[in-house]
Design a protein around this motif. Structure first.
Motif, PDB file in Angstrom:
ATOM      1  N   ALA A  32       0.867  -1.178   0.000  1.00 44.44           N
ATOM      2  CA  ALA A  32       0.000   0.000   0.000  1.00 44.44           C
ATOM      3  C   ALA A  32       0.902   1.225   0.000  1.00 44.44           C
ATOM      4  CB  ALA A  32      -0.907   0.006   1.221  1.00 44.44           C
ATOM      5  N   ASP A  33       0.459   2.278  -0.632  1.00 52.00           N
ATOM      6  CA  ASP A  33       1.233   3.521  -0.712  1.00 52.00           C
ATOM      7  C   ASP A  33       0.478   4.600   0.054  1.00 52.00           C
ATOM      8  OD1 ASP A  33       2.949   5.563  -1.371  1.00 52.00           O
ATOM      9  OD2 ASP A  33       2.278   5.726  -3.444  1.00 52.00           O
ATOM     10  N   LEU A  34       0.869   4.804   1.314  1.00 49.20           N
ATOM     11  CA  LEU A  34       0.192   5.771   2.176  1.00 49.20           C
ATOM     12  C   LEU A  34       0.750   7.174   1.963  1.00 49.20           C
ATOM     13  CD1 LEU A  34       0.082   3.671   5.456  1.00 49.20           C
ATOM     14  CD2 LEU A  34      -1.617   3.807   3.623  1.00 49.20           C
ATOM     15  N   ALA A  35      -0.106   8.166   2.112  1.00 44.10           N
ATOM     16  CA  ALA A  35       0.302   9.563   1.945  1.00 44.10           C
ATOM     17  C   ALA A  35      -0.525  10.427   2.897  1.00 44.10           C
ATOM     18  CB  ALA A  35       0.065  10.021   0.506  1.00 44.10           C
ATOM     19  N   TYR A  36       0.040  11.572   3.273  1.00 45.53           N
ATOM     20  CA  TYR A  36      -0.649  12.512   4.161  1.00 45.53           C
ATOM     21  C   TYR A  36      -0.493  13.908   3.575  1.00 45.53           C
ATOM     22  CZ  TYR A  36       0.335   8.418   6.927  1.00 45.53           C
ATOM     23  OH  TYR A  36       0.447   7.120   7.342  1.00 45.53           O
ATOM     24  N   HIS A  37      -1.616  14.588   3.376  1.00 43.23           N
ATOM     25  CA  HIS A  37      -1.596  15.942   2.824  1.00 43.23           C
ATOM     26  C   HIS A  37      -2.503  16.836   3.662  1.00 43.23           C
ATOM     27  CE1 HIS A  37       0.598  14.449  -0.597  1.00 43.23           C
ATOM     28  NE2 HIS A  37      -0.317  13.507  -0.764  1.00 43.23           N
ATOM     29  N   GLY A  38      -2.010  18.041   3.945  1.00 43.35           N
ATOM     30  CA  GLY A  38      -2.799  18.969   4.735  1.00 43.35           C
ATOM     31  C   GLY A  38      -2.048  20.249   4.981  1.00 43.35           C
ATOM     32  N   ARG A  50      -4.046  19.871  10.310  1.00 36.65           N
ATOM     33  CA  ARG A  50      -5.188  19.227   9.658  1.00 36.65           C
ATOM     34  C   ARG A  50      -4.637  18.494   8.446  1.00 36.65           C
ATOM     35  NH1 ARG A  50      -8.686  19.810  13.443  1.00 36.65           N
ATOM     36  NH2 ARG A  50      -8.971  21.914  14.131  1.00 36.65           N
ATOM     37  N   PHE A  51      -5.004  17.213   8.326  1.00 32.66           N
ATOM     38  CA  PHE A  51      -4.500  16.444   7.191  1.00 32.66           C
ATOM     39  C   PHE A  51      -5.470  15.323   6.858  1.00 32.66           C
ATOM     40  CE2 PHE A  51      -2.784  14.655  11.011  1.00 32.66           C
ATOM     41  CZ  PHE A  51      -2.956  13.288  10.858  1.00 32.66           C
ATOM     42  N   THR A  52      -5.359  14.843   5.634  1.00 34.11           N
ATOM     43  CA  THR A  52      -6.163  13.730   5.161  1.00 34.11           C
ATOM     44  C   THR A  52      -5.229  12.599   4.771  1.00 34.11           C
ATOM     45  OG1 THR A  52      -7.850  15.248   4.342  1.00 34.11           O
ATOM     46  CG2 THR A  52      -7.886  13.001   3.464  1.00 34.11           C
ATOM     47  N   PRO A  53      -5.382  11.420   5.389  1.00 32.95           N
ATOM     48  CA  PRO A  53      -4.596  10.274   4.960  1.00 32.95           C
ATOM     49  C   PRO A  53      -5.144   9.735   3.641  1.00 32.95           C
ATOM     50  CG  PRO A  53      -5.977   9.674   6.837  1.00 32.95           C
ATOM     51  CD  PRO A  53      -6.204  11.122   6.562  1.00 32.95           C
ATOM     52  N   GLN A  54      -4.257   9.197   2.836  1.00 31.12           N
ATOM     53  CA  GLN A  54      -4.640   8.666   1.532  1.00 31.12           C
ATOM     54  C   GLN A  54      -3.866   7.382   1.277  1.00 31.12           C
ATOM     55  OE1 GLN A  54      -3.951  11.447  -1.641  1.00 31.12           O
ATOM     56  NE2 GLN A  54      -5.003  10.211  -3.147  1.00 31.12           N
ATOM     57  N   ASN A  55      -4.493   6.453   0.585  1.00 24.26           N
ATOM     58  CA  ASN A  55      -3.846   5.205   0.198  1.00 24.26           C
ATOM     59  C   ASN A  55      -3.896   5.109  -1.317  1.00 24.26           C
ATOM     60  OD1 ASN A  55      -2.924   2.621  -0.208  1.00 24.26           O
ATOM     61  ND2 ASN A  55      -4.599   1.612   0.855  1.00 24.26           N
ATOM     62  N   HIS A  56      -2.733   5.168  -1.948  1.00 24.63           N
ATOM     63  CA  HIS A  56      -2.653   5.057  -3.407  1.00 24.63           C
ATOM     64  C   HIS A  56      -2.709   3.602  -3.866  1.00 24.63           C
ATOM     65  CE1 HIS A  56      -1.911   9.312  -4.008  1.00 24.63           C
ATOM     66  NE2 HIS A  56      -1.023   9.272  -3.049  1.00 24.63           N
ATOM     67  N   ASN A 140       5.926  10.287   0.028  1.00 21.74           N
ATOM     68  CA  ASN A 140       4.670  10.965   0.340  1.00 21.74           C
ATOM     69  C   ASN A 140       4.095  10.611   1.713  1.00 21.74           C
ATOM     70  OD1 ASN A 140       3.945   8.357  -0.279  1.00 21.74           O
ATOM     71  ND2 ASN A 140       2.653   8.896  -2.009  1.00 21.74           N
ATOM     72  N   ASP A 141       4.746   9.754   2.482  1.00 22.21           N
ATOM     73  CA  ASP A 141       4.257   9.477   3.831  1.00 22.21           C
ATOM     74  C   ASP A 141       5.222   9.984   4.894  1.00 22.21           C
ATOM     75  OD1 ASP A 141       6.169   7.394   3.438  1.00 22.21           O
ATOM     76  OD2 ASP A 141       5.164   6.156   4.920  1.00 22.21           O
ATOM     77  N   ARG A 142       6.246  10.684   4.467  1.00 19.19           N
ATOM     78  CA  ARG A 142       7.169  11.345   5.387  1.00 19.19           C
ATOM     79  C   ARG A 142       7.217  12.812   5.003  1.00 19.19           C
ATOM     80  NH1 ARG A 142      12.055   6.910   5.053  1.00 19.19           N
ATOM     81  NH2 ARG A 142      10.951   5.289   6.197  1.00 19.19           N
ATOM     82  N   GLN A 143       6.727  13.647   5.893  1.00 21.14           N
ATOM     83  CA  GLN A 143       6.659  15.087   5.639  1.00 21.14           C
ATOM     84  C   GLN A 143       7.431  15.823   6.721  1.00 21.14           C
ATOM     85  OE1 GLN A 143       5.138  16.250   2.969  1.00 21.14           O
ATOM     86  NE2 GLN A 143       3.879  14.528   2.356  1.00 21.14           N
ATOM     87  N   ARG A 144       8.007  16.951   6.347  1.00 25.31           N
ATOM     88  CA  ARG A 144       8.687  17.831   7.307  1.00 25.31           C
ATOM     89  C   ARG A 144       8.322  19.260   6.931  1.00 25.31           C
ATOM     90  NH1 ARG A 144      14.913  18.941   8.582  1.00 25.31           N
ATOM     91  NH2 ARG A 144      14.632  19.292  10.798  1.00 25.31           N
ATOM     92  N   ASP A 149       5.446  31.364  13.818  1.00 18.50           N
ATOM     93  CA  ASP A 149       4.408  31.840  14.726  1.00 18.50           C
ATOM     94  C   ASP A 149       3.741  33.089  14.144  1.00 18.50           C
ATOM     95  OD1 ASP A 149       2.764  32.202  16.881  1.00 18.50           O
ATOM     96  OD2 ASP A 149       4.323  32.974  18.205  1.00 18.50           O
ATOM     97  N   THR A 150       3.035  32.880  13.021  1.00 20.09           N
ATOM     98  CA  THR A 150       2.377  33.982  12.320  1.00 20.09           C
ATOM     99  C   THR A 150       0.886  33.750  12.136  1.00 20.09           C
ATOM    100  OG1 THR A 150       2.797  32.943  10.185  1.00 20.09           O
ATOM    101  CG2 THR A 150       4.474  34.497  10.989  1.00 20.09           C
ATOM    102  N   GLY A 151       0.438  32.511  12.366  1.00 25.03           N
ATOM    103  CA  GLY A 151      -0.940  32.157  12.093  1.00 25.03           C
ATOM    104  C   GLY A 151      -1.169  31.724  10.644  1.00 25.03           C
ATOM    105  N   ASP A 152      -0.127  31.844   9.798  1.00 31.33           N
ATOM    106  CA  ASP A 152      -0.238  31.434   8.407  1.00 31.33           C
ATOM    107  C   ASP A 152      -0.277  29.919   8.314  1.00 31.33           C
ATOM    108  OD1 ASP A 152      -0.109  34.061   7.461  1.00 31.33           O
ATOM    109  OD2 ASP A 152       2.085  34.022   7.421  1.00 31.33           O
ATOM    110  N   SER A 153      -0.917  29.408   7.253  1.00 32.30           N
ATOM    111  CA  SER A 153      -0.978  27.975   7.001  1.00 32.30           C
ATOM    112  C   SER A 153       0.163  27.560   6.076  1.00 32.30           C
ATOM    113  CB  SER A 153      -2.311  27.598   6.338  1.00 32.30           C
ATOM    114  OG  SER A 153      -3.362  27.831   7.235  1.00 32.30           O
ATOM    115  N   TYR A 154       0.828  26.471   6.453  1.00 35.01           N
ATOM    116  CA  TYR A 154       1.905  25.892   5.647  1.00 35.01           C
ATOM    117  C   TYR A 154       1.454  24.534   5.172  1.00 35.01           C
ATOM    118  CZ  TYR A 154       4.441  29.710   7.748  1.00 35.01           C
ATOM    119  OH  TYR A 154       4.837  30.971   8.154  1.00 35.01           O
ATOM    120  N   VAL A 155       1.364  24.365   3.856  1.00 36.39           N
ATOM    121  CA  VAL A 155       0.787  23.181   3.231  1.00 36.39           C
ATOM    122  C   VAL A 155       1.846  22.100   3.047  1.00 36.39           C
ATOM    123  CG1 VAL A 155      -0.375  22.359   1.132  1.00 36.39           C
ATOM    124  CG2 VAL A 155      -0.928  24.599   2.058  1.00 36.39           C
ATOM    125  N   PHE A 156       1.420  20.871   3.258  1.00 37.21           N
ATOM    126  CA  PHE A 156       2.277  19.707   2.960  1.00 37.21           C
ATOM    127  C   PHE A 156       1.475  18.659   2.222  1.00 37.21           C
ATOM    128  CE2 PHE A 156       0.548  19.139   7.227  1.00 37.21           C
ATOM    129  CZ  PHE A 156       0.071  17.845   7.212  1.00 37.21           C
TER     130      PHE A 156
END
Length: 156
Positions: A32-38, A50-56, A140-144, A149-156
């Motif tokens: 299985a190819d797991l991924a996390y995006h958020g 906040r993120f959504t797990p996904q299985n490719h 895609n299942d290892r994110q950094r 500290d600005t309140g801005d959203s950083y997407v992964f």
């Protein structure tokens, strides 16, 4: 004459196999190819993820566990979602629930308080357990992600 699988050669972590049916007790793990995006945001020592797990795929996963690890220690007394638990000074683990092949899981939201009010924090996300499946694509299942500290959203 006994027919079984024979290893012709080994290269890296793969093996070239010849022969008929697999030997008794030998089974290939499903893949299985797991991924996390958020996204992650930080304001005044509070970090919202906040993120959504996904299985490719190609195989469905009945459940998986991922780790969220912050570069700064977490404050005591966190209120975490029911599928998550604190597992260390800087770490939370969360269950994804069932993930169909080529499917999305339920969105997971985790908000933590950091000990103190750092100006930035790095969040690392990775799979701890893939439901017994092998994941050969860790891109895609290892994110950094670095969050300021600005309140801005950083997407992964």
């Amino acid at each position: 004459m006994r027919m079984g699988m024979r290893v012709l050669g080994v290269v890296g972590s793969g093996a070239f196999l010849l022969g008929g049916a697999a030997a008794p007790g030998f089974a290939l793990a499903p893949e299985a190819d797991l991924a996390y995006h958020g996204y992650v945001s930080m304001a005044a020592g509070s970090v919202d993820v906040r993120f959504t797990p996904q299985n490719h795929g190609p195989t469905a996963v009945s459940d998986a566990t991922l780790r969220l690890r912050w570069s700064a220690p977490l404050a005591d007394g966190q209120r975490l979602p029911k599928q998550c638990a604190r597992s260390g000074e800087r770490t939370v683990v969360c269950r994804t629930g069932a993930l169909a092949a080529d499917g999305l899981g339920e969105e997971i939201g985790v908000t933590v308080r950091l000990a103190g009010v750092p100006s930035e924090v790095t969040l690392e996300i990775d799979t701890v357990w893939g439901g017994g499946a092998v994941d050969r694509n860790h891109a895609n299942d290892r994110q950094r992600v670095l969050a300021l500290d600005t309140g801005d959203s950083y997407v992964f």
